[in-house]
Design a protein around this motif. Sequence first.
Motif, PDB file in Angstrom:
ATOM      1  N   ILE A 275       0.608  -1.027   0.178  1.00 33.25           N
ATOM      2  CA  ILE A 275      -0.047  -0.063  -0.080  1.00 33.25           C
ATOM      3  C   ILE A 275       0.879   1.274  -0.013  1.00 33.25           C
ATOM      4  N   VAL A 276       1.211   1.645  -1.171  1.00 32.67           N
ATOM      5  CA  VAL A 276       2.069   2.743  -1.282  1.00 32.67           C
ATOM      6  C   VAL A 276       3.365   2.737  -0.813  1.00 32.67           C
ATOM      7  N   GLY A 277       3.657   3.218   0.399  1.00 33.02           N
ATOM      8  CA  GLY A 277       4.887   3.178   0.955  1.00 33.02           C
ATOM      9  C   GLY A 277       4.726   3.388   2.567  1.00 33.02           C
ATOM     10  N   THR A 278       5.719   3.224   3.159  1.00 31.11           N
ATOM     11  CA  THR A 278       5.841   3.270   4.675  1.00 31.11           C
ATOM     12  C   THR A 278       5.301   4.537   5.327  1.00 31.11           C
ATOM     13  N   GLN A 279       5.631   5.632   4.410  1.00 27.02           N
ATOM     14  CA  GLN A 279       4.975   6.911   5.020  1.00 27.02           C
ATOM     15  C   GLN A 279       3.455   7.175   4.839  1.00 27.02           C
ATOM     16  N   PHE A 280       3.100   6.648   3.801  1.00 28.30           N
ATOM     17  CA  PHE A 280       1.393   6.458   3.626  1.00 28.30           C
ATOM     18  C   PHE A 280       0.981   5.693   4.685  1.00 28.30           C
ATOM     19  N   ARG A 281       1.413   4.425   5.057  1.00 26.27           N
ATOM     20  CA  ARG A 281       0.863   3.682   5.948  1.00 26.27           C
ATOM     21  C   ARG A 281       0.943   3.925   7.279  1.00 26.27           C
ATOM     22  N   ASN A 282       1.762   5.041   7.706  1.00 22.17           N
ATOM     23  CA  ASN A 282       1.976   5.835   8.852  1.00 22.17           C
ATOM     24  C   ASN A 282       0.728   6.742   9.004  1.00 22.17           C
ATOM     25  N   GLY A 283       0.075   7.084   8.134  1.00 22.47           N
ATOM     26  CA  GLY A 283      -0.846   8.075   8.035  1.00 22.47           C
ATOM     27  C   GLY A 283      -2.233   7.706   7.746  1.00 22.47           C
ATOM     28  N   ALA A 284      -2.297   6.536   6.867  1.00 19.29           N
ATOM     29  CA  ALA A 284      -3.511   5.976   6.675  1.00 19.29           C
ATOM     30  C   ALA A 284      -4.114   5.348   7.732  1.00 19.29           C
ATOM     31  N   THR A 285      -5.475   5.598   8.135  1.00 22.03           N
ATOM     32  CA  THR A 285      -6.036   4.926   9.273  1.00 22.03           C
ATOM     33  C   THR A 285      -6.952   3.792   9.004  1.00 22.03           C
ATOM     34  N   VAL A 286      -7.217   2.616  10.064  1.00 21.63           N
ATOM     35  CA  VAL A 286      -7.888   1.637   9.946  1.00 21.63           C
ATOM     36  C   VAL A 286      -9.346   2.060   9.570  1.00 21.63           C
ATOM     37  N   GLY A 287      -9.929   3.043  10.329  1.00 23.59           N
ATOM     38  CA  GLY A 287     -11.345   3.458  10.322  1.00 23.59           C
ATOM     39  C   GLY A 287     -11.520   4.002   8.754  1.00 23.59           C
TER      40      GLY A 287
END
Length: 256
Positions: free
Chosen positions: A94-106
């Motif tokens: 899913i895009v990259g680590t920086q994106f996954r650090n921001g995107a939320t489960v909700g």
Amino acid sequence: MFHVKEYVRAKSLKDAYDLNQKRSNILLGGMMWLKMGRNYKVTAIDLSDLGLNQIEEDEKEFRIGCMCSLRQLELHKGLNDCFGGVFKECTRYIVGTQFRNGATVGGSVFGRYGFSDILTCMMMLDTYVELYQGGIVPLTEFAAMPYNRDILVRVIIRKDGRRAAYTSQRQSKTDFPLIACGVAVKDGIWQVSVGARPERAALVTIPVTQESPAVQAKAAVEQFTFHSNLRGSAEYRRYLAEVYVRRLMEQLKEEA
């Protein structure tokens, strides 16, 4: 870029819910997709002060707060140990680590996006969503519900002993999935979820039989509908789904 007139950090779920009833207001998650829009909203509602960014675990279930990041799912040892590493697998591209650090489960679950790896992965597990007004609802039921102004508080995944595996295919590593497949097995039943069809993920169940995984995968995939878009045709998606579901079934059989 979207614009807002006022930014509010909600002090309670009730405050957030009341504010969210106005169509001119919007709840903020990680804003990974929201920031790419051109909307104008009067009030942006932030849930960051409500303690919903934790993954809690007991002997029966995992409770994942709506403000947990996808990176937390990816790295959580308990979730990955319990379900064969599927959360590491479903988030890794899913895009990259920086994106996954921001995107939320909700945001990922409430959005019910057709391309969602998260929805596809959670669909094959014994998963529920807790809504502020709607209570606890099975994820399969929630995925079919129309959008409303309720708040997804947390995701609940029960530890029921099922074994699971997940995979996807992309045209490039960080692209949206062309097809996404998850398979779980428990008590002689296959739970098969397929997403990026390009519709949102759906689930079918079939019994485990003495027939080959190829036959069982074909029987499962025949119950899904597939469509075409710029990434691939319906026929190609159907073919890929059958191949990947078969491979996941074989993987789970070998692990057993």
